[in-house]
Design a protein around this motif. Structure first.
Motif, PDB file in Angstrom:
ATOM      1  N   ASN A   1      74.291 -37.920  49.655  1.00  0.00           N
ATOM      2  CA  ASN A   1      74.876 -36.673  50.146  1.00  0.00           C
ATOM      3  C   ASN A   1      75.368 -36.836  51.584  1.00  0.00           C
ATOM      4  OD1 ASN A   1      75.498 -33.987  50.831  1.00  0.00           O
ATOM      5  ND2 ASN A   1      73.759 -33.162  49.675  1.00  0.00           N
ATOM      6  N   SER A   2      76.592 -36.426  51.825  1.00  0.00           N
ATOM      7  CA  SER A   2      77.154 -36.245  53.162  1.00  0.00           C
ATOM      8  C   SER A   2      78.175 -35.122  53.003  1.00  0.00           C
ATOM      9  CB  SER A   2      77.785 -37.546  53.672  1.00  0.00           C
ATOM     10  OG  SER A   2      78.317 -37.367  54.982  1.00  0.00           O
ATOM     11  N   GLY A   3      79.167 -35.067  53.835  1.00  0.00           N
ATOM     12  CA  GLY A   3      80.158 -34.015  53.668  1.00  0.00           C
ATOM     13  C   GLY A   3      81.192 -34.078  54.766  1.00  0.00           C
ATOM     14  N   ILE A   4      82.367 -33.588  54.449  1.00  0.00           N
ATOM     15  CA  ILE A   4      83.454 -33.547  55.419  1.00  0.00           C
ATOM     16  C   ILE A   4      83.722 -32.079  55.719  1.00  0.00           C
ATOM     17  CG2 ILE A   4      85.873 -34.154  55.835  1.00  0.00           C
ATOM     18  CD1 ILE A   4      85.278 -36.297  53.468  1.00  0.00           C
ATOM     19  N   PHE A   5      83.410 -31.694  56.945  1.00  0.00           N
ATOM     20  CA  PHE A   5      83.614 -30.286  57.324  1.00  0.00           C
ATOM     21  C   PHE A   5      85.004 -30.135  57.935  1.00  0.00           C
ATOM     22  CE2 PHE A   5      79.099 -30.187  56.705  1.00  0.00           C
ATOM     23  CZ  PHE A   5      78.838 -28.884  56.289  1.00  0.00           C
ATOM     24  N   LEU A   6      85.896 -29.513  57.159  1.00  0.00           N
ATOM     25  CA  LEU A   6      87.261 -29.272  57.613  1.00  0.00           C
ATOM     26  C   LEU A   6      87.190 -28.157  58.650  1.00  0.00           C
ATOM     27  CD1 LEU A   6      88.710 -29.233  53.990  1.00  0.00           C
ATOM     28  CD2 LEU A   6      88.477 -31.209  55.518  1.00  0.00           C
ATOM     29  N   GLN A   7      87.801 -28.399  59.795  1.00  0.00           N
ATOM     30  CA  GLN A   7      87.706 -27.464  60.916  1.00  0.00           C
ATOM     31  C   GLN A   7      86.243 -27.074  61.202  1.00  0.00           C
ATOM     32  OE1 GLN A   7      90.865 -24.372  60.295  1.00  0.00           O
ATOM     33  NE2 GLN A   7      91.718 -25.382  62.109  1.00  0.00           N
ATOM     34  N   ASP A   8      85.356 -28.048  61.007  1.00  0.00           N
ATOM     35  CA  ASP A   8      83.957 -27.878  61.410  1.00  0.00           C
ATOM     36  C   ASP A   8      83.202 -26.833  60.592  1.00  0.00           C
ATOM     37  OD1 ASP A   8      82.016 -28.969  63.092  1.00  0.00           O
ATOM     38  OD2 ASP A   8      82.192 -27.344  64.555  1.00  0.00           O
ATOM     39  N   ARG A   9      83.839 -26.275  59.546  1.00  0.00           N
ATOM     40  CA  ARG A   9      83.255 -25.111  58.868  1.00  0.00           C
ATOM     41  C   ARG A   9      83.259 -25.173  57.359  1.00  0.00           C
ATOM     42  NH1 ARG A   9      85.717 -23.662  63.328  1.00  0.00           N
ATOM     43  NH2 ARG A   9      85.009 -21.870  64.550  1.00  0.00           N
ATOM     44  N   TYR A  10      84.278 -25.821  56.814  1.00  0.00           N
ATOM     45  CA  TYR A  10      84.521 -25.718  55.377  1.00  0.00           C
ATOM     46  C   TYR A  10      84.223 -27.087  54.755  1.00  0.00           C
ATOM     47  CZ  TYR A  10      87.111 -21.973  57.678  1.00  0.00           C
ATOM     48  OH  TYR A  10      87.463 -20.915  58.493  1.00  0.00           O
ATOM     49  N   GLU A  11      83.119 -27.172  54.005  1.00  0.00           N
ATOM     50  CA  GLU A  11      82.664 -28.494  53.547  1.00  0.00           C
ATOM     51  C   GLU A  11      83.300 -28.936  52.245  1.00  0.00           C
ATOM     52  OE1 GLU A  11      78.480 -29.016  52.623  1.00  0.00           O
ATOM     53  OE2 GLU A  11      78.692 -31.195  52.556  1.00  0.00           O
ATOM     54  N   LEU A  12      83.964 -30.092  52.329  1.00  0.00           N
ATOM     55  CA  LEU A  12      84.366 -30.830  51.131  1.00  0.00           C
ATOM     56  C   LEU A  12      83.205 -31.791  50.861  1.00  0.00           C
ATOM     57  CD1 LEU A  12      86.354 -31.890  48.973  1.00  0.00           C
ATOM     58  CD2 LEU A  12      87.339 -33.357  50.766  1.00  0.00           C
ATOM     59  N   GLN A  13      82.555 -31.618  49.729  1.00  0.00           N
ATOM     60  CA  GLN A  13      81.313 -32.344  49.478  1.00  0.00           C
ATOM     61  C   GLN A  13      81.539 -33.838  49.258  1.00  0.00           C
ATOM     62  OE1 GLN A  13      78.290 -32.592  49.987  1.00  0.00           O
ATOM     63  NE2 GLN A  13      77.059 -31.761  48.315  1.00  0.00           N
ATOM     64  N   VAL A  14      80.650 -34.609  49.860  1.00  0.00           N
ATOM     65  CA  VAL A  14      80.522 -36.042  49.601  1.00  0.00           C
ATOM     66  C   VAL A  14      79.154 -36.217  48.964  1.00  0.00           C
ATOM     67  CG1 VAL A  14      80.191 -38.286  50.711  1.00  0.00           C
ATOM     68  CG2 VAL A  14      82.063 -36.785  51.451  1.00  0.00           C
ATOM     69  N   LEU A  15      79.135 -36.812  47.770  1.00  0.00           N
ATOM     70  CA  LEU A  15      77.885 -36.968  47.032  1.00  0.00           C
ATOM     71  C   LEU A  15      78.073 -38.106  46.041  1.00  0.00           C
ATOM     72  CD1 LEU A  15      75.143 -35.212  46.732  1.00  0.00           C
ATOM     73  CD2 LEU A  15      76.148 -34.454  44.578  1.00  0.00           C
ATOM     74  N   ASP A  16      76.992 -38.826  45.735  1.00  0.00           N
ATOM     75  CA  ASP A  16      77.080 -39.800  44.650  1.00  0.00           C
ATOM     76  C   ASP A  16      77.017 -39.037  43.328  1.00  0.00           C
ATOM     77  OD1 ASP A  16      76.971 -41.757  42.837  1.00  0.00           O
ATOM     78  OD2 ASP A  16      75.199 -42.772  43.634  1.00  0.00           O
ATOM     79  N   SER A  17      78.195 -38.692  42.819  1.00  0.00           N
ATOM     80  CA  SER A  17      78.259 -37.931  41.569  1.00  0.00           C
ATOM     81  C   SER A  17      78.543 -38.839  40.374  1.00  0.00           C
ATOM     82  CB  SER A  17      79.333 -36.833  41.677  1.00  0.00           C
ATOM     83  OG  SER A  17      78.857 -35.777  42.479  1.00  0.00           O
ATOM     84  N   TYR A  18      78.225 -40.125  40.535  1.00  0.00           N
ATOM     85  CA  TYR A  18      78.374 -41.049  39.411  1.00  0.00           C
ATOM     86  C   TYR A  18      77.076 -41.006  38.594  1.00  0.00           C
ATOM     87  CZ  TYR A  18      79.652 -45.245  36.839  1.00  0.00           C
ATOM     88  OH  TYR A  18      79.983 -46.142  35.842  1.00  0.00           O
ATOM     89  N   ASN A  19      77.158 -40.445  37.392  1.00  0.00           N
ATOM     90  CA  ASN A  19      75.956 -40.272  36.555  1.00  0.00           C
ATOM     91  C   ASN A  19      74.852 -39.546  37.316  1.00  0.00           C
ATOM     92  OD1 ASN A  19      77.160 -41.589  34.398  1.00  0.00           O
ATOM     93  ND2 ASN A  19      76.371 -43.590  35.010  1.00  0.00           N
ATOM     94  N   ASN A  20      75.220 -38.482  37.993  1.00  0.00           N
ATOM     95  CA  ASN A  20      74.230 -37.719  38.757  1.00  0.00           C
ATOM     96  C   ASN A  20      74.585 -36.245  38.707  1.00  0.00           C
ATOM     97  OD1 ASN A  20      72.196 -36.946  40.587  1.00  0.00           O
ATOM     98  ND2 ASN A  20      73.602 -37.192  42.320  1.00  0.00           N
ATOM     99  N   ARG A  21      74.038 -35.541  37.718  1.00  0.00           N
ATOM    100  CA  ARG A  21      74.379 -34.138  37.521  1.00  0.00           C
ATOM    101  C   ARG A  21      73.742 -33.281  38.602  1.00  0.00           C
ATOM    102  NH1 ARG A  21      77.268 -30.465  36.650  1.00  0.00           N
ATOM    103  NH2 ARG A  21      77.338 -29.105  34.840  1.00  0.00           N
TER     104      ARG A  21
END
Ligand code: MG
Length: 256
Positions: free
Chosen positions: A131-151
């Motif tokens: 898990n990490s994340g990219i906060f666009l304009q410091d506020r709006y998170e585009l999720q970063v996650l290992d979603s390979y075979n990980n529900r």
């Protein structure tokens, strides 16, 4: 019903025809004759789009600001306190360390290219894996996650606008391989009284696959509860420390 005789019919037709002719003649005196239609009428030449030299492969184009070139985190600072970004730079990448980091520069509308890799050692489940994340304009998170075979919950998996919108599809590459996000972001606009004029919008390609299509962001990312916009201006890009050693590389941005 009684039909008119042929003679009456001719008179009526003649009257209408003359009337139309008289009307057209009157109109013709007032309205200039339109110019002859030619292909050039629908061309425009100014402004001419400026020349941008594209990068080789995923390299930055000539007009991009490089936010990470594999060597240093000079363009970044600690989100809290504003000191140096203390994440480790290693082999052309950097690894998530202690505390979120933010760009020193602030941005409005932009195109952002960012590459990331889930930890090679697969650990944890659901939100606890890569898990990490990219906060666009410091506020709006585009999720970063290992979603390979990980529900996990759909609006919390990689490529989601966290807790708001799921990605259209799961285009995840497995750990040890790099993922690419190409993000086109339109900042929200606010009225003078601070209320929302238009929400933020975001389009995201994940490894070249469309996963967010001009998606309307509902407001700042909230872990609990519903988002609510608050007026702001330009703001940095921030990266999330969620306690997992996610790697990043090759980050560049074009202001729009
Ligand atoms: Mg996250």
């Amino acid at each position: 019903m009684k039909f008119s005789t042929p003679t009456t019919h001719k008179i009526v037709v003649a009257t209408i025809t003359f009337g139309l002719f008289a009307f057209s003649a009157a109109q013709a005196q007032q309205v200039p004759v339109p110019p002859k239609m030619v292909p050039e009428m629908t061309e425009f030449w100014e402004p001419e789009p400026r020349v941008v030299t594209p990068g080789q492969g995923m390299a930055a184009p000539s007009d991009a600001l490089v936010l990470f070139d594999g060597k240093s985190l000079d363009q970044w600072k600690a989100k809290s306190g504003g000191g140096a970004a203390a994440w480790q730079v290693k082999d052309g990448t950097f690894i998530v360390g202690k505390g979120d980091i933010s760009t020193k520069r602030e941005f409005g509308d932009f195109q952002l290219h960012i590459e990331w890799s889930a930890p090679n050692k697969v650990e944890g489940n659901s939100q606890g894996r890569g898990n990490s994340g990219i906060f666009l304009q410091d506020r709006y998170e585009l999720q970063v996650l290992d979603s390979y075979n990980n529900r996990t919950y759909s609006n919390g998996q990689a490529g989601s606008i966290y807790k708001q919108h799921r990605p259209l599809v799961n285009a995840m590459r497995p750990p040890t391989e790099w993922n690419v996000y190409d993000i086109i972001y339109t900042a929200p606009r606010f009225k003078e009284d601070g209320s929302l004029f238009s929400p933020a919008r975001v389009t995201v390609l994940h490894n070249g696959v469309l996963i967010q299509n001009n998606t309307e962001v509902k407001g700042p990312t909230e872990y609990i509860g519903l988002p609510e916009y608050k007026a702001h201006g330009k703001a940095p890009i921030s990266l999330q420390d969620h306690g997992n050693p996610v790697a990043y590389r090759n980050i560049w941005i074009r202001e729009l």
